[in-house]
Design a protein around this motif. Structure first.
Motif, PDB file in Angstrom:
ATOM      1  N   SER A  35     -11.786 -21.164  56.775  1.00 61.86           N
ATOM      2  CA  SER A  35     -11.415 -20.246  55.694  1.00 61.86           C
ATOM      3  C   SER A  35     -12.491 -20.290  54.624  1.00 61.86           C
ATOM      4  O   SER A  35     -13.080 -21.346  54.372  1.00 61.86           O
ATOM      5  N   ARG A  92     -11.332 -14.924  53.244  1.00 60.52           N
ATOM      6  CA  ARG A  92     -11.151 -14.526  54.638  1.00 60.52           C
ATOM      7  C   ARG A  92     -11.024 -15.787  55.493  1.00 60.52           C
ATOM      8  O   ARG A  92     -11.287 -16.900  55.024  1.00 60.52           O
ATOM      9  N   ASN A 119     -11.349 -17.222  59.874  1.00 56.85           N
ATOM     10  CA  ASN A 119     -11.751 -16.924  61.244  1.00 56.85           C
ATOM     11  C   ASN A 119     -11.496 -18.126  62.129  1.00 56.85           C
ATOM     12  O   ASN A 119     -11.331 -19.251  61.654  1.00 56.85           O
ATOM     13  N   TYR A 135     -12.479 -12.746  63.289  1.00 56.35           N
ATOM     14  CA  TYR A 135     -12.480 -12.765  61.818  1.00 56.35           C
ATOM     15  C   TYR A 135     -11.335 -11.908  61.290  1.00 56.35           C
ATOM     16  O   TYR A 135     -10.976 -10.883  61.879  1.00 56.35           O
ATOM     17  N   SER A 136     -10.790 -12.331  60.144  1.00 54.96           N
ATOM     18  CA  SER A 136      -9.647 -11.621  59.571  1.00 54.96           C
ATOM     19  C   SER A 136     -10.035 -10.305  58.930  1.00 54.96           C
ATOM     20  O   SER A 136      -9.185  -9.437  58.737  1.00 54.96           O
ATOM     21  N   ASP A 137     -11.315 -10.143  58.595  1.00 50.74           N
ATOM     22  CA  ASP A 137     -11.680  -8.983  57.783  1.00 50.74           C
ATOM     23  C   ASP A 137     -12.544  -7.939  58.482  1.00 50.74           C
ATOM     24  O   ASP A 137     -12.760  -6.865  57.936  1.00 50.74           O
TER      25      ASP A 137
END
Length: 865
Positions: free
Chosen positions: A443, A488, A490, A516-518
């Motif tokens: 994170s 973010r 991952n 990845y979250s974004d």
């Protein structure tokens, strides 16, 4: 090479007994300079299978002969022997394809210079500490210098006396490590001696008497019974200001500024250099690092390390002479004295920290390593001896703001932090077959911190405007600022195997999935192998795919920037990719860069004392992220860019974009010969280097729709030069090392090849370029063993006082460019633009690939407990 193959603390080779030998090092420098390094080498030899190729000279690369990919090994003694003040500068004289730029005056860039491996920028070299990912810097380079638009980990913050060795993997390694490992990996292995230690004092100075340095370092190891150790390092350093301004001409100043000759003459009579201060800033740093391990029953252990660094710099902006800034509104010069201009100062305060705690154990026959890593970097900025000129102009108009009279400004800053969970497992599942797998969960958080109102209102503090809050009110109108917090997360999963196809042929295959979250995901892989042709010759090769996620700073940074032209301040800005204005311009959100790496090399070792490695590399990148050129209005009010500029009160804007594809290729080579005996003297010789065959854009620039429709391009000749030609075309390191009696003497030469810039200040950026000339720096190091515990060392770096130099040359339409060069008046005008009228004659505004300070001396004394 698998990630854990770089971990020196493992008691077992993570790949098993018959896997590719993983080199660990190292031969001490001639055997006399530092006894502690010899002891470390001896212990390493007892624990692991080693492959050593070495000389003790500056610039020698410890390249392992028979690994599938090129790995350089650098002993701690080589770092200290280089007499460089920071780790990034020491690596520049150790790894031929590692380069760092030195900028004369670039605000926050003074806190840490950009560096890179194989011309790929600072964000594409992954930094590890004991095999674990180090945090990135909070600084994104936004100035017109190499590294523009990127961030790198602050390796200059790591105390050199805490380092046992450094392992440099010169190959793409995203499949093993994840994002950022496109160009290679630098793994910093910390000292782990359970007893003994050393105290070192160093004094340095330039041959002009400035730039004085004082460094004190204490390293100490303690045994935890017979089960482990704690090793710590305390380091304090102070490097005083060194100033290398140019001498200004009355005629040039009068013509450049359109100023009164009498006023210019009077000013330069008192300040021939215009009062300008450039070179290297005053820097103070306090560093602490601790490393430890405790063995448990059953073969398991707990390990940990942590570091904290506080660095402060005091640098200067350009001097505001009285014919540029005709008043300081009575705020900066003493009452009753004549006004003679002012020089704003820029104060930076950097805090960098990182730590890891983990455990290694056996789980059903699998060598297991689970760890938690945290780290962060914070940079805060202040501007002093300056004014907010817009606020003071309003005061003269009768509008009194609370910020009137302010001369010190808190400009805010930036902050980055991450938390990383790693779990890695490996096992020999059958004879000659090793399997490994693992995961990384990470994170990240990035923050832009607002400054005080006086720092950002209107055009902000003169010289450096602060960050504004997310929203603020100015003259009754709500404005948008830059400050904010963004996060973010991952995760990545990897797996692979090393297979001994035969006793002479080994293959390593790895695959990785990253999410990845974004912005999305990536699937990548790597295949490498080595073939032992005979006892002397080994062939090796690898092919891999890679990726680099856009950093949070690249996604979210917005910033007002200030430049000058003919004495006029121009307000431009960086637009982030997630804003409504970016959408209006057709600017897409950033996506990951993708790469394909191919290497082919050989290792030749005809005798135990002779070794040669040659490695070819080829890196193709897709969707490379760049911070583009500054784009001005078209003059057509219907164009989106004109509307955005008007709304933001900017004269130009830039932004990050996946703007281009690129291709880079070159050759690294290392030749070492040691133990040459002549009577009582033992010599070593090394020759190593890097040559760039190709480094250029591949295909057309990828312009967003709103930019293409306006007839503009995100990439101009200046930005392209910063990416592709601003680092040496080649670099060669040649060294001779001699041992006799109690002396060790090294004479080393580092040849920096040419670099080229298409500076934005040139009148014709397409047909003129700045060419920095090839230069050779020569260094002398003498170590004398006073007794078995005490060593005296004397270094003369750059003993022939070589400084950067450049010339203008014509390119493309050579006739057109040469016509400007052949016209003395036009040539003089170009020189004035490039050097701010002579203030930066050695390096121009873009900086140089080596220091402008010239000859430097250092004396050190090391006492070992």
């Amino acid at each position: 090479m698998n990630k854990r193959a770089l971990d020196s603390q493992a008691k077992k080779n993570i790949f098993a007994k018959n896997a590719v030998q993983v080199a660990i090092v190292l031969l001490a420098t001639g055997g006399t300079a530092f006894a502690q390094d010899t002891q470390e080498k001896k212990k390493a030899d007892e624990v692991q299978t080693v492959t050593i190729s070495s000389t003790g000279t500056r610039g020698s690369n410890r390249t392992v002969i028979d690994t599938p990919v090129p790995v350089d090994m650098i002993a701690s003694s080589e770092l200290t022997k280089s007499a460089q003040v920071s780790l990034d500068k020491a690596l520049q004289f150790r790894v031929p394809s590692f380069n760092t730029v030195q900028t004369p005056v670039n605000d926050a860039t003074s806190l840490l210079d950009p560096y890179e491996i194989r011309n790929m920028g600072p964000s594409r070299a992954l930094i590890l500490i004991n095999g674990k990912r180090k945090n990135m810097s909070a600084l994104v380079y936004t100035q017109t210098s190499p590294g523009r638009g990127e961030s790198g980990a602050d390796i200059s913050a790591i105390p050199q006396d805490a380092i046992k060795r450094i392992e440099v993997l010169r190959d793409g390694a995203s499949a093993q490590y994840g994002s950022d490992a496109i160009a290679g990996v630098v793994n910093i292995i910390l000292k782990d001696n359970p007893e003994g230690g050393s105290v070192t004092g160093r004094l340095g100075v330039t041959d002009k008497g400035d730039g004085k340095s004082e460094i004190f370092s204490w390293n100490q190891g303690f045994a935890l019974g017979d089960r482990g150790f704690v090793n710590f390092t305390v380091d304090y350093s102070h490097n005083a200001l060194a100033n290398r301004p140019g001498i200004l001409s009355v005629d040039d100043e009068v013509n450049y500024w359109g100023a009164d000759r009498a006023q210019v003459t009077s000013f330069l009579a008192k300040r021939p250099d215009g009062g300008n201060v450039n070179g290297s800033p005053d820097t103070r740093a306090q560093k602490f690092l601790v490393n430890g391990r405790f063995d448990l029953d059953g073969g398991a252990n707990i390990y940990a390390n942590a570091a904290y660094v506080n660095k402060k710099i005091d640098s200067y902006a350009n001097y505001r002479n009285p014919y540029w800034r005709p008043t300081d509104y009575g705020l900066l010069h003493p009452a009753g004295s004549a006004y003679e201009g002012y020089v704003p100062t820029f104060l930076g305060d950097l805090k960098d920290y990182n730590g890891t705690i983990g455990t290694k154990f056996d789980a059903a026959g699998w060598d297991s390593d689970v760890s938690l890593t945290f780290g962060g970097n914070e940079q805060m900025y202040r501007v002093t001896n300056s004014v907010n000129r817009a606020v003071e102009e309003k005061f003269l108009q009768g509008i009194v703001l609370p910020e009137h009279g302010q001369t010190r400004f808190d400009a805010g800053g930036s902050k980055f932090s991450h938390i990383v969970l790693n779990a890695d497992f490996s096992k020999e599942i059958s004879k000659g077959v090793n399997a490994y797998f693992g995961t990384e969960i990470r994170s990240e958080k990035y923050s832009l911190i607002a400054g005080d109102r006086g720092s950002y209102l209107y055009s902000g503090a003169d010289s450096y405007a602060g960050n504004a809050p997310a929203t603020y009110v100015q003259d009754g109108v709500t404005k948008r600022g830059q400050a904010g917090d963004w996060t973010r997360s991952n995760y990545g999963i990897y797996g692979g195997s090393i297979i001994d196809v035969s006793k002479d042929f080994v293959v390593d295959a790895t695959a990785r999935y990253e999410k990845y979250s974004d912005f999305g995901n990536a699937v990548i892989g790597k295949l490498s192998g080595k073939l032992k042709v005979n006892e002397e010759l080994t062939l090796r090769s690898s092919i891999s795919s890679g990726f680099r996620a856009p950093s949070l700073a690249q996604i979210y940074t917005e910033k007002n920037q200030y430049s000058f032209s003919g004495g006029t301040i121009l307000v431009t800005g960086i637009l982030n990719n997630v804003s409504a204005d970016a959408e209006k311009l057709g600017i897409a959100k950033l996506k990951a860069e993708k790469s394909t790496n191919f290497t082919l090399g050989l290792g030749y070792k005809p005798t135990p004392d002779t070794s040669l490695t040659v490695d070819y590399y080829n890196i193709s990148m897709k969707d490379r992220i760049v911070l583009g050129s500054v784009l001005g209005p078209t003059g057509n009010a219907n164009q989106a860019i004109d509307q955005v500029l008007k709304a933001r009160e900017w004269v130009g804007l830039s932004f990050f974009a996946n703007a281009l594809d690129s291709k880079t290729s070159g050759i690294d080579y290392v030749f070492n010969q040691r133990n040459i005996k002549m009577g009582d003297v033992k010599f070593g010789f090394n020759l190593s280097g890097n040559y760039t065959i190709e480094n250029e854009r591949d295909g057309a620039v990828k312009n967003p729709s709103g930019i293409a429709n306006a007839g503009k391009s995100v990439l101009d000749a200046t930005q392209e030069a910063l990416i592709f030609t601003s680092r040496p075309k080649f670099k060669t390191i040649i060294g001779i090392d001699a041992d006799f009696d109690k002396f060790n003497v090294s004479l080393n030469n580092t040849v920096f090849g040419p670099t080229k810039f298409h500076n934005a200040d040139l009148s014709d950026t397409n047909n003129l370029e700045v060419a920095f000339k090839t230069k050779t720096l020569t260094d002398l190091a003498i170590n004398y063993q006073l007794d078995k515990n005490l060593t005296l060392a004397f270094n003369v770096n750059n003993m022939f006082n070589v400084t950067p130099s450049w010339k203008l040359q014509a390119v493309n339409d050579v006739a057109k460019g040469q016509a400007i060069i052949n016209d003395p008046a036009k040539l003089k005008n170009e020189w004035q633009n490039l050097t701010f009228n002579g203030r930066y004659p050695m390096v121009t505004y873009d900086g140089s690939h080596f220091s402008q300070l010239g000859r430097m001396y250092q004396l050190s004394l090391n006492y070992r407990f």
